[in-house]
Design an enzyme around this catalytic site. Sequence first.
Site, PDB file in Angstrom:
ATOM      1  N   GLY A   1       7.261 -14.534  -0.328  1.00  0.00           N
ATOM      2  CA  GLY A   1       7.578 -13.292  -1.024  1.00  0.00           C
ATOM      3  C   GLY A   1       7.140 -13.264  -2.470  1.00  0.00           C
TER       4      GLY A   1
ATOM      5  N   TYR B   1      19.401  -3.958   5.271  1.00  0.00           N
ATOM      6  CA  TYR B   1      19.087  -5.018   4.323  1.00  0.00           C
ATOM      7  C   TYR B   1      20.266  -5.969   4.171  1.00  0.00           C
ATOM      8  CZ  TYR B   1      17.931  -7.233  -0.169  1.00  0.00           C
ATOM      9  OH  TYR B   1      17.675  -8.132  -1.166  1.00  0.00           O
TER      10      TYR B   1
END
Length: 258
Positions: A18, A170
């Site tokens: 990421g 999420y």
Amino acid sequence: MTIERSPAASRPLALVTGVGRTVGIGAGIARRLAASGWDIAHTYWTPYDARMSWGVESGASAAIERDLARHGAATASIEADLADPGTPARIFDEAERLLGAVTALVMCHCESVDSGLLNTTVESFDRHFAVNARATWLLIREYGTRYSGAHGSGRIISLTSDHTVGNLPYGASKGALDRITLAAARELAHLGVTANVVNPGPVDTGWMSDELRATCVSQTPLGRLGTPQDTAHLVDFLCSPEGQWINGQLLMSNGGLA
């Protein structure tokens, strides 16, 4: 792009997922670890940034690699779609081929699209769990089956969030990530690998509205937002020999946010 390690290099290798933008938490962690003597393999996924409000940062991977190289790190950037269950094995194959065995696995990747209980689609829910939960498990599994480092030197760290209201897929998938990561502290004990989860709290890397930014600042005792560097310092400590005794923990690094 790859910046090769010297044949005589003795720096351990951290795989950081990421790391798609120069202002992101992942990039901050990669820089801090490079400054502390780690080589860095990092992943990014351009189509995710293209879907988000901040868009794609042109040249980000090359800029990040230049920053890491200034600290003497050998580097490799790997574009990786973590929604694909075959990707984690490929990432490790590439990292090992280019830079060697992975000592620390630091997972900063995420799928994060705001939606609540009533308007989350099945497709979005499944994508969140594929990227945030399933990929975390598969990355840890690859790490556990391949790890060959000294007992006590291995590290697994995941970044999490407890924000679920209005952010259901999420937050729920990050909750699953927590459990998966913490299980590794026990299941990989025979390898001498520590596993911890870090909750950085609200760190504005370009996604906050002015209203949300003001609210978070007002609710934090120090009167400021968190920064990627705040998270990076904690991850750096956890990856150090001095951080070895911290294991199986979910650590809040949010400045005391109420």
